[in-house]
Design a protein around this motif. Sequence first.
Motif, short mmCIF file in Angstrom:
data_model
loop_
_atom_site.label_atom_id
_atom_site.label_comp_id
_atom_site.label_asym_id
_atom_site.label_seq_id
_atom_site.Cartn_x
_atom_site.Cartn_y
_atom_site.Cartn_z
N PRO A 194 -19.09 -43.64 103.45
CA PRO A 194 -18.58 -44.68 102.54
C PRO A 194 -17.11 -44.96 102.86
O PRO A 194 -16.36 -44.06 103.26
N ALA A 195 -16.70 -46.21 102.69
CA ALA A 195 -15.32 -46.58 103.02
C ALA A 195 -14.90 -47.83 102.27
O ALA A 195 -15.74 -48.61 101.80
N VAL A 196 -13.61 -48.01 102.15
CA VAL A 196 -13.02 -49.25 101.64
C VAL A 196 -12.37 -49.96 102.81
O VAL A 196 -11.82 -49.32 103.72
N VAL A 197 -12.47 -51.28 102.82
CA VAL A 197 -11.99 -52.07 103.96
C VAL A 197 -11.01 -53.13 103.47
O VAL A 197 -11.25 -53.79 102.45
N GLY A 198 -9.92 -53.31 104.20
CA GLY A 198 -8.97 -54.39 103.92
C GLY A 198 -9.03 -55.41 105.04
O GLY A 198 -9.15 -55.05 106.22
N TYR A 199 -9.00 -56.71 104.67
CA TYR A 199 -9.06 -57.78 105.66
C TYR A 199 -7.75 -58.55 105.66
O TYR A 199 -7.37 -59.15 104.65
N LEU A 200 -7.05 -58.53 106.79
CA LEU A 200 -5.77 -59.21 106.92
C LEU A 200 -5.96 -60.43 107.82
O LEU A 200 -6.12 -60.28 109.04
N PRO A 201 -5.94 -61.65 107.26
CA PRO A 201 -6.19 -62.86 108.06
C PRO A 201 -5.14 -63.06 109.15
O PRO A 201 -3.94 -62.92 108.92
N VAL A 202 -5.63 -63.40 110.33
CA VAL A 202 -4.76 -63.78 111.45
C VAL A 202 -4.78 -65.30 111.61
O VAL A 202 -3.78 -65.92 111.93
N SER A 203 -5.96 -65.89 111.37
CA SER A 203 -6.12 -67.33 111.40
C SER A 203 -7.24 -67.68 110.43
O SER A 203 -7.76 -66.81 109.72
N GLU A 204 -7.63 -68.95 110.43
CA GLU A 204 -8.68 -69.39 109.53
C GLU A 204 -10.00 -68.69 109.80
O GLU A 204 -10.79 -68.44 108.89
N THR A 205 -10.26 -68.33 111.05
CA THR A 205 -11.55 -67.77 111.42
C THR A 205 -11.47 -66.35 111.97
O THR A 205 -12.44 -65.85 112.52
N CYS A 206 -10.32 -65.70 111.84
CA CYS A 206 -10.16 -64.36 112.42
C CYS A 206 -9.32 -63.49 111.51
O CYS A 206 -8.34 -63.97 110.91
N CYS A 207 -9.68 -62.22 111.38
CA CYS A 207 -8.86 -61.30 110.60
C CYS A 207 -8.96 -59.89 111.18
O CYS A 207 -9.92 -59.54 111.88
N ILE A 208 -7.94 -59.08 110.87
CA ILE A 208 -7.90 -57.68 111.26
C ILE A 208 -8.51 -56.84 110.14
O ILE A 208 -8.20 -57.04 108.97
N ASN A 209 -9.36 -55.88 110.50
CA ASN A 209 -10.00 -55.00 109.51
C ASN A 209 -9.35 -53.62 109.56
O ASN A 209 -9.19 -53.05 110.63
N LEU A 210 -9.00 -53.09 108.40
CA LEU A 210 -8.50 -51.72 108.29
C LEU A 210 -9.43 -50.95 107.37
O LEU A 210 -9.72 -51.40 106.26
N ALA A 247 -10.78 -47.14 105.60
CA ALA A 247 -10.52 -45.75 105.23
C ALA A 247 -11.68 -45.22 104.40
O ALA A 247 -12.14 -45.89 103.46
N GLY A 248 -12.19 -44.04 104.75
CA GLY A 248 -13.32 -43.49 104.02
C GLY A 248 -13.51 -42.03 104.35
O GLY A 248 -12.55 -41.30 104.68
N TYR A 249 -14.76 -41.57 104.28
CA TYR A 249 -15.05 -40.15 104.51
C TYR A 249 -16.41 -40.03 105.18
O TYR A 249 -17.35 -40.77 104.87
N HIS A 250 -16.51 -39.09 106.13
CA HIS A 250 -17.76 -38.79 106.82
C HIS A 250 -18.38 -37.54 106.19
O HIS A 250 -17.82 -36.45 106.29
N PHE A 251 -19.54 -37.73 105.53
CA PHE A 251 -20.27 -36.60 104.94
C PHE A 251 -21.47 -36.29 105.82
O PHE A 251 -22.34 -37.15 106.02
N SER A 252 -21.52 -35.07 106.36
CA SER A 252 -22.66 -34.65 107.19
C SER A 252 -23.46 -33.61 106.42
O SER A 252 -22.99 -32.50 106.16
N PHE A 253 -24.66 -33.98 106.02
CA PHE A 253 -25.50 -33.07 105.24
C PHE A 253 -26.11 -32.01 106.16
O PHE A 253 -26.71 -32.34 107.18
#
Length: 377
Positions: free
Chosen positions: A335-351, A353-359
Amino acid sequence: MSPGNNVIKAIVTIAVAIIAEAAAYAQNIGHVSPSDTSEKFYSGYAAENAMQVARDFGQKLQDWVNSSTTATKLKQKKSLEGLQGKKKILVKTRNAALIASSRGKRVQESYEWASYINHILLGIINPGGTRLTCSKYKVISPENIIRDDGVDRGILAVSFEMNFSGKFTDKEKCILLIRDGHITGMKHYEAEPGGKIRISMNDFDEYTNWIEAGYLYTPHFPVGLSLSFGQWCWTAGVEFGMNTDRRIYSDTEINATDPLNYTITRTQADPKYYIGVTGSLRMKYVGISCGYGLTQAKERVDTRDVSTSTNENGIVSSSGKSSSTSDAVSQYIQPAVVGYLPVSETCCINLKAGYHFSFGHSELNGVLVGVGISVMF
Protein backbone atom coordinates in the motif's frame (compact mmCIF):
# COMPACT_ATOMS: atom_id res chain seq x y z
CA MET A 1 10.64 3.56 20.64
CA SER A 2 10.55 0.16 18.89
CA PRO A 3 11.91 -0.35 15.34
CA GLY A 4 8.36 -0.95 14.11
CA ASN A 5 7.23 2.41 15.44
CA ASN A 6 10.23 4.09 13.79
CA VAL A 7 9.27 2.57 10.44
CA ILE A 8 5.64 3.71 10.75
CA LYS A 9 6.80 7.20 11.75
CA ALA A 10 9.09 7.35 8.69
CA ILE A 11 6.27 6.32 6.33
CA VAL A 12 3.88 8.89 7.81
CA THR A 13 6.55 11.62 7.52
CA ILE A 14 7.23 10.82 3.86
CA ALA A 15 3.52 10.60 3.02
CA VAL A 16 2.76 13.92 4.71
CA ALA A 17 5.66 15.54 2.82
CA ILE A 18 4.32 14.27 -0.53
CA ILE A 19 0.78 15.48 0.21
CA ALA A 20 2.07 18.84 1.43
CA GLU A 21 4.20 19.31 -1.69
CA ALA A 22 1.29 18.44 -3.99
CA ALA A 23 -1.06 20.71 -2.05
CA ALA A 24 1.42 23.57 -2.19
CA TYR A 25 1.75 23.15 -5.94
CA ALA A 26 -2.04 23.14 -6.34
CA GLN A 27 -2.34 26.23 -4.14
CA ASN A 28 0.30 28.08 -6.11
CA ILE A 29 -1.28 27.46 -9.49
CA GLY A 30 -4.72 28.05 -8.05
CA HIS A 31 -3.84 31.56 -6.88
CA VAL A 32 -2.65 32.92 -10.20
CA SER A 33 -4.54 36.14 -10.73
CA PRO A 34 -6.53 36.70 -13.96
CA SER A 35 -4.06 39.35 -15.04
CA ASP A 36 -1.15 36.94 -14.49
CA THR A 37 -2.95 34.27 -16.51
CA SER A 38 -3.68 36.76 -19.22
CA GLU A 39 -0.03 37.78 -19.42
CA LYS A 40 1.06 34.14 -19.50
CA PHE A 41 -1.36 32.71 -22.06
CA TYR A 42 -2.87 35.58 -23.99
CA SER A 43 -0.05 37.95 -24.76
CA GLY A 44 2.84 37.84 -27.13
CA TYR A 45 3.51 34.61 -28.94
CA ALA A 46 0.62 32.61 -27.42
CA ALA A 47 -2.06 35.11 -28.52
CA GLU A 48 -0.53 35.52 -31.97
CA ASN A 49 -0.25 31.78 -32.41
CA ALA A 50 -3.87 31.19 -31.35
CA MET A 51 -5.07 33.89 -33.74
CA GLN A 52 -3.00 32.44 -36.60
CA VAL A 53 -4.30 28.91 -35.98
CA ALA A 54 -7.88 30.24 -35.99
CA ARG A 55 -7.38 32.29 -39.18
CA ASP A 56 -5.75 29.36 -41.00
CA PHE A 57 -8.59 27.10 -39.92
CA GLY A 58 -11.26 29.55 -41.11
CA GLN A 59 -9.48 30.22 -44.41
CA LYS A 60 -9.16 26.52 -45.25
CA LEU A 61 -12.80 25.88 -44.34
CA GLN A 62 -13.91 28.87 -46.38
CA ASP A 63 -11.80 27.92 -49.41
CA TRP A 64 -13.16 24.38 -49.40
CA VAL A 65 -16.81 25.46 -49.26
CA ASN A 66 -16.33 28.12 -51.96
CA SER A 67 -14.19 26.03 -54.32
CA SER A 68 -15.75 25.42 -57.74
CA THR A 69 -13.72 22.47 -59.04
CA THR A 70 -13.86 18.87 -57.87
CA ALA A 71 -10.08 18.37 -57.89
CA THR A 72 -9.54 21.47 -55.77
CA LYS A 73 -12.27 20.42 -53.35
CA LEU A 74 -10.66 17.01 -52.83
CA LYS A 75 -7.27 18.58 -52.19
CA GLN A 76 -8.69 21.14 -49.76
CA LYS A 77 -10.81 18.50 -48.02
CA LYS A 78 -7.67 16.47 -47.32
CA SER A 79 -6.04 19.61 -45.92
CA LEU A 80 -9.05 20.15 -43.64
CA GLU A 81 -8.92 16.58 -42.34
CA GLY A 82 -5.23 17.14 -41.49
CA LEU A 83 -6.13 19.98 -39.12
CA GLN A 84 -6.97 17.47 -36.40
CA GLY A 85 -4.19 16.93 -33.88
CA LYS A 86 -3.74 14.12 -31.36
CA LYS A 87 -7.27 14.62 -30.07
CA LYS A 88 -10.51 14.79 -32.05
CA ILE A 89 -12.13 18.08 -33.02
CA LEU A 90 -15.65 18.19 -31.60
CA VAL A 91 -18.18 20.45 -33.38
CA LYS A 92 -21.18 21.83 -31.49
CA THR A 93 -22.44 24.61 -33.76
CA ARG A 94 -25.96 25.72 -34.64
CA ASN A 95 -25.26 25.43 -38.37
CA ALA A 96 -24.41 21.73 -37.97
CA ALA A 97 -27.82 21.11 -36.39
CA LEU A 98 -29.63 23.23 -39.02
CA ILE A 99 -27.97 21.47 -41.95
CA ALA A 100 -28.59 18.02 -40.45
CA SER A 101 -32.23 18.86 -39.84
CA SER A 102 -32.73 20.29 -43.35
CA ARG A 103 -31.36 17.08 -44.86
CA GLY A 104 -33.54 14.82 -42.71
CA LYS A 105 -30.62 13.55 -40.61
CA ARG A 106 -30.64 12.98 -36.87
CA VAL A 107 -29.47 16.06 -34.99
CA GLN A 108 -26.65 15.24 -32.56
CA GLU A 109 -25.32 17.19 -29.61
CA SER A 110 -21.86 17.18 -31.17
CA TYR A 111 -20.12 15.93 -34.28
CA GLU A 112 -16.61 14.69 -34.77
CA TRP A 113 -14.63 16.70 -37.31
CA ALA A 114 -14.65 14.05 -40.06
CA SER A 115 -18.40 13.58 -39.67
CA TYR A 116 -19.00 17.36 -39.79
CA ILE A 117 -17.05 17.65 -43.04
CA ASN A 118 -18.28 14.52 -44.81
CA HIS A 119 -21.88 14.27 -43.64
CA ILE A 120 -22.89 17.83 -42.77
CA LEU A 121 -21.06 20.45 -44.86
CA LEU A 122 -20.59 18.18 -47.87
CA GLY A 123 -24.36 17.94 -48.16
CA ILE A 124 -24.74 21.66 -48.86
CA ILE A 125 -21.67 22.34 -50.99
CA ASN A 126 -21.88 19.39 -53.41
CA PRO A 127 -24.94 20.80 -55.21
CA GLY A 128 -23.16 24.18 -55.31
CA GLY A 129 -24.68 27.61 -54.75
CA THR A 130 -23.58 28.00 -51.10
CA ARG A 131 -20.73 30.26 -50.02
CA LEU A 132 -19.03 30.74 -46.65
CA THR A 133 -17.24 33.73 -45.19
CA CYS A 134 -15.26 33.44 -41.93
CA SER A 135 -14.37 36.73 -40.26
CA LYS A 136 -14.14 38.87 -37.08
CA TYR A 137 -11.58 36.76 -35.22
CA LYS A 138 -10.98 37.75 -31.60
CA VAL A 139 -9.04 36.10 -28.77
CA ILE A 140 -11.20 35.72 -25.67
CA SER A 141 -9.43 36.83 -22.49
CA PRO A 142 -9.22 34.26 -19.66
CA GLU A 143 -11.23 36.35 -17.19
CA ASN A 144 -14.19 35.99 -19.54
CA ILE A 145 -14.02 32.19 -19.59
CA ILE A 146 -15.82 29.98 -17.08
CA ARG A 147 -14.50 26.42 -16.89
CA ASP A 148 -16.86 23.83 -15.42
CA ASP A 149 -14.14 22.00 -13.50
CA GLY A 150 -11.89 25.02 -12.91
CA VAL A 151 -8.96 23.43 -14.78
CA ASP A 152 -7.23 25.56 -17.41
CA ARG A 153 -5.71 22.74 -19.52
CA GLY A 154 -3.95 25.32 -21.66
CA ILE A 155 -7.00 25.75 -23.89
CA LEU A 156 -7.19 29.09 -25.74
CA ALA A 157 -10.49 30.44 -27.08
CA VAL A 158 -10.96 32.52 -30.24
CA SER A 159 -14.35 33.80 -31.41
CA PHE A 160 -15.24 34.27 -35.09
CA GLU A 161 -18.27 34.50 -37.40
CA MET A 162 -19.41 31.93 -39.95
CA ASN A 163 -21.64 33.52 -42.61
CA PHE A 164 -23.30 31.12 -45.07
CA SER A 165 -25.05 32.63 -48.09
CA GLY A 166 -26.78 31.30 -51.19
CA LYS A 167 -28.86 28.12 -51.12
CA PHE A 168 -28.13 27.68 -47.41
CA THR A 169 -28.23 30.85 -45.35
CA ASP A 170 -27.08 31.23 -41.77
CA LYS A 171 -24.96 33.64 -39.77
CA GLU A 172 -23.47 32.32 -36.55
CA LYS A 173 -20.90 33.48 -34.03
CA CYS A 174 -18.72 30.55 -32.95
CA ILE A 175 -15.82 29.80 -30.64
CA LEU A 176 -12.72 27.85 -31.57
CA LEU A 177 -10.98 25.98 -28.74
CA ILE A 178 -7.24 25.70 -29.39
CA ARG A 179 -4.80 23.45 -27.53
CA ASP A 180 -1.19 22.60 -28.37
CA GLY A 181 -1.47 24.55 -31.62
CA HIS A 182 -4.46 22.54 -32.88
CA ILE A 183 -8.20 23.09 -32.98
CA THR A 184 -9.79 20.82 -30.39
CA GLY A 185 -13.37 22.11 -30.45
CA MET A 186 -15.78 24.44 -32.26
CA LYS A 187 -18.98 25.52 -30.56
CA HIS A 188 -21.75 28.08 -30.76
CA TYR A 189 -20.95 31.37 -29.03
CA GLU A 190 -23.35 31.82 -26.14
CA ALA A 191 -22.52 34.47 -23.58
CA GLU A 192 -23.65 34.18 -19.97
CA PRO A 193 -24.51 37.15 -17.72
CA GLY A 194 -21.58 39.53 -17.63
CA GLY A 195 -20.45 38.53 -21.14
CA LYS A 196 -18.63 35.40 -20.00
CA ILE A 197 -18.55 32.15 -21.94
CA ARG A 198 -18.56 28.65 -20.47
CA ILE A 199 -16.29 25.78 -21.50
CA SER A 200 -17.59 22.34 -20.51
CA MET A 201 -15.78 19.02 -20.40
CA ASN A 202 -17.88 17.76 -23.34
CA ASP A 203 -16.86 20.71 -25.56
CA PHE A 204 -13.58 19.02 -26.46
CA ASP A 205 -11.95 15.61 -26.65
CA GLU A 206 -10.20 15.27 -23.30
CA TYR A 207 -7.01 13.38 -22.55
CA THR A 208 -8.45 10.44 -20.61
CA ASN A 209 -5.83 7.69 -20.90
CA TRP A 210 -2.72 7.32 -18.77
CA ILE A 211 0.52 5.43 -18.99
CA GLU A 212 2.72 5.38 -15.88
CA ALA A 213 6.24 4.04 -15.43
CA GLY A 214 8.32 4.22 -12.28
CA TYR A 215 11.23 3.02 -10.17
CA LEU A 216 10.48 1.31 -6.84
CA TYR A 217 12.82 0.80 -3.89
CA THR A 218 12.59 -1.25 -0.72
CA PRO A 219 15.61 -2.16 1.46
CA HIS A 220 15.40 -5.84 0.48
CA PHE A 221 14.42 -5.30 -3.17
CA PRO A 222 16.40 -2.22 -4.21
CA VAL A 223 15.73 -2.59 -7.94
CA GLY A 224 12.02 -2.34 -8.73
CA LEU A 225 9.95 -1.27 -11.72
CA SER A 226 6.26 -0.62 -12.31
CA LEU A 227 4.24 -0.07 -15.47
CA SER A 228 0.56 0.87 -15.44
CA PHE A 229 -2.15 1.94 -17.85
CA GLY A 230 -5.29 3.77 -16.86
CA GLN A 231 -8.32 5.79 -17.80
CA TRP A 232 -9.70 8.81 -15.98
CA CYS A 233 -8.89 8.25 -12.28
CA TRP A 234 -8.07 4.51 -12.34
CA THR A 235 -4.86 2.74 -13.27
CA ALA A 236 -3.83 -0.91 -13.29
CA GLY A 237 -0.56 -2.57 -14.16
CA VAL A 238 2.33 -4.79 -13.11
CA GLU A 239 5.30 -4.36 -10.78
CA PHE A 240 8.56 -6.21 -10.29
CA GLY A 241 11.36 -6.03 -7.73
CA MET A 242 14.73 -7.76 -7.53
CA ASN A 243 17.16 -8.43 -4.70
CA THR A 244 20.75 -7.67 -5.72
CA ASP A 245 22.74 -7.83 -2.47
CA ARG A 246 22.51 -11.66 -1.95
CA ARG A 247 22.06 -11.07 1.73
CA ILE A 248 20.71 -14.01 3.75
CA TYR A 249 17.93 -13.31 6.25
CA SER A 250 17.53 -15.72 9.15
CA ASP A 251 14.95 -16.35 11.81
CA THR A 252 15.21 -18.69 14.81
CA GLU A 253 12.22 -20.18 16.62
CA ILE A 254 12.33 -22.25 19.82
CA ASN A 255 9.41 -24.42 20.87
CA ALA A 256 9.83 -25.97 24.32
CA THR A 257 7.57 -28.14 26.42
CA ASP A 258 9.98 -27.76 29.34
CA PRO A 259 13.64 -26.74 29.76
CA LEU A 260 14.85 -30.23 28.81
CA ASN A 261 12.60 -30.89 25.79
CA TYR A 262 12.62 -28.40 22.93
CA THR A 263 12.92 -27.90 19.19
CA ILE A 264 15.04 -25.22 17.57
CA THR A 265 14.09 -24.23 14.02
CA ARG A 266 16.34 -21.89 12.09
CA THR A 267 15.06 -20.55 8.76
CA GLN A 268 17.39 -18.85 6.30
CA ALA A 269 15.86 -17.00 3.34
CA ASP A 270 17.64 -15.67 0.28
CA PRO A 271 15.03 -13.46 -1.46
CA LYS A 272 15.21 -13.39 -5.25
CA TYR A 273 12.37 -11.22 -6.56
CA TYR A 274 8.74 -10.23 -6.26
CA ILE A 275 6.20 -9.86 -9.05
CA GLY A 276 2.61 -8.73 -8.90
CA VAL A 277 -0.18 -6.48 -10.05
CA THR A 278 -0.85 -2.94 -8.92
CA GLY A 279 -3.77 -0.55 -9.07
CA SER A 280 -4.38 3.04 -8.04
CA LEU A 281 -7.09 5.60 -7.53
CA ARG A 282 -5.72 8.97 -8.57
CA MET A 283 -7.13 12.39 -7.96
CA LYS A 284 -5.76 15.67 -9.20
CA TYR A 285 -2.59 15.88 -7.10
CA VAL A 286 -2.80 12.92 -4.69
CA GLY A 287 -3.69 9.26 -5.05
CA ILE A 288 -3.53 5.90 -3.31
CA SER A 289 -2.15 2.67 -4.73
CA CYS A 290 -1.72 -0.93 -3.69
CA GLY A 291 0.32 -3.75 -5.16
CA TYR A 292 -0.32 -7.44 -4.58
CA GLY A 293 1.67 -10.46 -5.71
CA LEU A 294 4.18 -13.16 -4.87
CA THR A 295 7.68 -13.10 -3.40
CA GLN A 296 10.10 -15.87 -4.35
CA ALA A 297 13.02 -16.85 -2.10
CA LYS A 298 15.48 -19.72 -1.67
CA GLU A 299 14.77 -21.11 1.79
CA ARG A 300 16.85 -23.42 4.02
CA VAL A 301 15.31 -24.84 7.20
CA ASP A 302 17.54 -26.42 9.89
CA THR A 303 15.82 -28.22 12.75
CA ARG A 304 17.35 -29.58 15.99
CA ASP A 305 15.25 -31.68 18.38
CA VAL A 306 16.36 -32.28 21.99
CA SER A 307 14.42 -34.60 24.28
CA THR A 308 15.14 -35.80 27.80
CA SER A 309 13.44 -38.65 29.71
CA THR A 310 14.02 -40.81 32.80
CA ASN A 311 13.87 -44.57 33.33
CA GLU A 312 15.25 -47.13 35.73
CA ASN A 313 18.70 -46.44 34.41
CA GLY A 314 18.47 -42.72 35.10
CA ILE A 315 18.19 -39.70 32.77
CA VAL A 316 18.29 -40.35 29.02
CA SER A 317 18.94 -37.48 26.64
CA SER A 318 18.77 -37.59 22.81
CA SER A 319 18.94 -35.09 19.97
CA GLY A 320 18.54 -35.04 16.20
CA LYS A 321 19.13 -32.68 13.29
CA SER A 322 17.51 -32.25 9.90
CA SER A 323 17.71 -29.72 7.10
CA SER A 324 15.86 -29.00 3.88
CA THR A 325 16.12 -26.52 1.01
CA SER A 326 13.25 -25.32 -1.14
CA ASP A 327 11.92 -22.47 -3.27
CA ALA A 328 9.58 -20.64 -0.94
CA VAL A 329 6.77 -18.49 -2.31
CA SER A 330 4.84 -16.05 -0.17
CA GLN A 331 2.33 -13.29 -0.76
CA TYR A 332 2.93 -9.57 -0.32
CA ILE A 333 1.07 -6.26 -0.49
CA GLN A 334 2.44 -2.75 -1.08
CA PRO A 335 0.00 0.00 0.00
CA ALA A 336 1.22 3.52 -0.76
CA VAL A 337 0.24 7.16 -1.12
CA VAL A 338 1.20 8.94 -4.34
CA GLY A 339 1.73 12.62 -5.12
CA TYR A 340 1.41 13.95 -8.68
CA LEU A 341 3.42 17.05 -9.59
CA PRO A 342 2.39 18.41 -13.04
CA VAL A 343 5.17 19.19 -15.49
CA SER A 344 2.82 20.05 -18.36
CA GLU A 345 -0.81 19.59 -19.32
CA THR A 346 -0.25 15.94 -20.18
CA CYS A 347 2.73 14.94 -18.03
CA CYS A 348 3.49 14.78 -14.32
CA ILE A 349 6.10 13.41 -11.91
CA ASN A 350 4.93 10.72 -9.46
CA LEU A 351 6.32 10.45 -5.93
CA LYS A 352 5.37 7.36 -3.92
CA ALA A 353 5.73 6.36 -0.26
CA GLY A 354 4.39 3.19 1.34
CA TYR A 355 5.32 -0.13 2.91
CA HIS A 356 6.15 -3.62 1.63
CA PHE A 357 4.44 -6.34 3.71
CA SER A 358 5.67 -9.89 2.98
CA PHE A 359 3.47 -12.53 4.57
CA GLY A 360 5.47 -15.49 5.82
CA HIS A 361 8.77 -13.64 5.53
CA SER A 362 8.50 -10.71 7.92
CA GLU A 363 12.24 -10.12 7.60
CA LEU A 364 11.53 -8.81 4.08
CA ASN A 365 9.14 -6.09 5.28
CA GLY A 366 10.33 -2.55 4.69
CA VAL A 367 9.62 1.02 3.63
CA LEU A 368 8.67 1.50 -0.03
CA VAL A 369 9.58 4.65 -1.96
CA GLY A 370 9.32 5.35 -5.66
CA VAL A 371 9.55 7.96 -8.38
CA GLY A 372 8.09 7.86 -11.86
CA ILE A 373 6.35 9.68 -14.65
CA SER A 374 2.74 9.78 -15.92
CA VAL A 375 1.78 10.73 -19.46
CA MET A 376 -1.77 11.36 -20.70
CA PHE A 377 -2.83 10.52 -24.24
